[in-house]
Write an enzyme that holds these catalytic residues in place. Structure first.
Site, mmCIF file in Angstrom:
data_model
loop_
_atom_site.group_PDB
_atom_site.id
_atom_site.type_symbol
_atom_site.label_atom_id
_atom_site.label_comp_id
_atom_site.label_asym_id
_atom_site.label_seq_id
_atom_site.Cartn_x
_atom_site.Cartn_y
_atom_site.Cartn_z
ATOM 1 N N GLU A 4 0.821 -1.212 0.000
ATOM 2 C CA GLU A 4 0.000 0.000 0.000
ATOM 3 C C GLU A 4 0.851 1.257 0.000
ATOM 4 O O GLU A 4 0.517 2.239 -0.673
ATOM 5 C CB GLU A 4 -0.943 0.005 1.203
ATOM 6 C CG GLU A 4 -2.023 -1.079 1.162
ATOM 7 C CD GLU A 4 -2.995 -0.909 0.004
ATOM 8 O OE1 GLU A 4 -2.966 0.155 -0.669
ATOM 9 O OE2 GLU A 4 -3.785 -1.835 -0.243
ATOM 10 N N TYR A 40 -6.358 6.809 3.702
ATOM 11 C CA TYR A 40 -6.528 5.689 2.774
ATOM 12 C C TYR A 40 -5.797 4.431 3.267
ATOM 13 O O TYR A 40 -6.397 3.363 3.413
ATOM 14 C CB TYR A 40 -6.034 6.036 1.351
ATOM 15 C CG TYR A 40 -5.825 4.773 0.568
ATOM 16 C CD1 TYR A 40 -6.927 4.061 0.078
ATOM 17 C CD2 TYR A 40 -4.564 4.214 0.409
ATOM 18 C CE1 TYR A 40 -6.762 2.847 -0.579
ATOM 19 C CE2 TYR A 40 -4.394 3.013 -0.240
ATOM 20 C CZ TYR A 40 -5.490 2.331 -0.732
ATOM 21 O OH TYR A 40 -5.329 1.134 -1.351
ATOM 22 N N ASP A 46 -9.911 5.575 -2.231
ATOM 23 C CA ASP A 46 -8.763 6.092 -2.969
ATOM 24 C C ASP A 46 -9.283 6.846 -4.187
ATOM 25 O O ASP A 46 -10.486 7.051 -4.338
ATOM 26 C CB ASP A 46 -7.827 4.941 -3.377
ATOM 27 C CG ASP A 46 -8.419 4.132 -4.508
ATOM 28 O OD1 ASP A 46 -9.660 4.100 -4.635
ATOM 29 O OD2 ASP A 46 -7.667 3.539 -5.296
ATOM 30 N N CYS A 74 -13.725 1.873 -15.044
ATOM 31 C CA CYS A 74 -14.189 3.259 -14.886
ATOM 32 C C CYS A 74 -12.973 4.159 -14.728
ATOM 33 O O CYS A 74 -12.779 4.821 -13.706
ATOM 34 C CB CYS A 74 -15.114 3.367 -13.674
ATOM 35 S SG CYS A 74 -16.033 4.915 -13.574
ATOM 36 N N CYS A 133 -17.348 1.712 -20.574
ATOM 37 C CA CYS A 133 -18.705 1.507 -20.064
ATOM 38 C C CYS A 133 -19.332 0.232 -20.617
ATOM 39 O O CYS A 133 -20.245 -0.342 -20.008
ATOM 40 C CB CYS A 133 -19.569 2.720 -20.388
ATOM 41 S SG CYS A 133 -18.929 4.270 -19.691
ATOM 42 N N CYS A 169 -18.793 -2.436 -18.071
ATOM 43 C CA CYS A 169 -19.057 -2.066 -16.673
ATOM 44 C C CYS A 169 -20.309 -2.752 -16.128
ATOM 45 O O CYS A 169 -21.369 -2.725 -16.767
ATOM 46 C CB CYS A 169 -19.220 -0.557 -16.557
ATOM 47 S SG CYS A 169 -19.470 -0.007 -14.851
ATOM 48 N N CYS A 201 -25.819 3.425 -13.767
ATOM 49 C CA CYS A 201 -24.879 4.541 -13.605
ATOM 50 C C CYS A 201 -25.582 5.883 -13.797
ATOM 51 O O CYS A 201 -26.171 6.168 -14.844
ATOM 52 C CB CYS A 201 -23.730 4.410 -14.597
ATOM 53 S SG CYS A 201 -22.541 5.780 -14.513
#
Length: 287
Positions: A34, A117, A135, A190, A197, A200, A206
DNA sequence: GACCCGTGGAT
DNA sequence: TATCCAAGGGT
């Protein structure tokens, strides 16, 4: 179907095979990953992470090495203060937490280099604790799918955490899956520039799509400053010189790195103030 | 909230 | 070529 259900089901079928998602990848490895992933792409982190964990399998192992070794092993990941912070965090974990990465968000937040985060990412991904993880990917997905805006706009920790909390299932394991799934969706579908899309799982719900993809109009984040000629570039040149040398680097050698003396001195002084460079009798070296 | 902090690939 | 963007954090 809820957002969590739709994205979670998509994630189970489409997630990338990344090292930190392997079965049994420990909390220390997740923490290191991370930190390395802060503002740094996945493809550049993976090889560095594996070498790092091979050399320093636990926080105490890292703490036993000089901080300069961490900075050197960081190589060209960028933002070398992350290496210094990681070393400092490892020292605290070894000395005050029994060499075990904390699972409590409040404890994690006290560690250097761990912010809103990273603390929640470690608590959720390493320990399955139920926390919203936000994030840049999550912010973008929620801005589009929920708020119907093309971009997230400037971050606000309180608002962003509340937005993700509203999407998160009650069950901790389901919440963990949702955190990872929304992040992944933002990373590979995304995306900022050219969202896919057609691939997605939220295409039918959406809000941004339903509104006809209106262009973003809110406040824009401050533009990143030019890198060429910046103090960042000069700091980077100095750090690269120090990483590449086993002996102290002389003032004369540093002079060769950049023609503008005032800027050079400012960069070097900044690095010393940050603890990334130590001035000694024979020249400058890593801590 | 504004600004600073590295590096490299994509567009 | 210039700009954007990348699993942020600290001051």
């Amino acid at each position: 179907m809820s957002i969590a259900e739709a994205v979670g089901a998509w994630f189970l079928q489409n997630r990338r095979d990344l090292p930190w998602r392997r079965e049994g990848f420990g909390a220390w490895g997740i923490l290191v990953s991370e930190i390395m992933l802060q503002q740094t792409p996945v493809v550049r982190v993976i090889p560095r992470l594996e070498q790092w964990l091979e050399r320093w399998p636990t926080p105490a192992d890292l703490a036993a090495s000089p901080p300069g070794d961490a900075v050197r092993a960081w190589e060209r990941l960028g933002y070398p203060r992350r290496a210094l912070n990681l070393h400092a965090a490892a020292t605290v974990i070894a000395e005050r937490h029994g060499n075990v990465v904390p699972s409590d968000v409040g404890d994690l937040l006290t560690l250097p280099g761990i912010g809103d985060y990273t603390a929640r990412a470690v608590a959720s991904f390493a320990y399955g604790m139920r926390h919203p993880v936000v994030d840049t990917n999550v912010r973008r997905v929620l801005a589009r799918a929920v708020a119907g805006r093309g971009e997230a706009g400037p971050p606000s920790t309180r608002r962003d955490l509340a937005a993700m909390e509203a999407v998160l299932p009650i069950d901790p394991a389901a919440a963990q899956l949702t955190n990872a799934a929304v992040m992944e969706l933002g990373a590979v579908v995304c995306t900022a520039r050219a969202p896919r899309c057609d691939a997605c799982p939220l295409v039918d719900s959406c809000a941004w799509r339903a509104a006809g993809y209106p262009p973003y109009e809110g406040p824009k984040a401050a533009a990143q400053k030019r890198f060429e000629g910046s103090d960042r570039q000069v700091r980077g040149l100095i750090m690269a010189e120090l990483r590449g040398s086993d002996i102290p680097v002389t003032a004369l050698e540093i002079e060769q790195l950049w023609p503008d003396a005032a800027q050079r001195d400012r960069a070097l002084a900044g690095l010393i103030a940050d603890g990334l460079v130590v001035a000694g009798d024979d020249g400058f070296e890593l801590p």
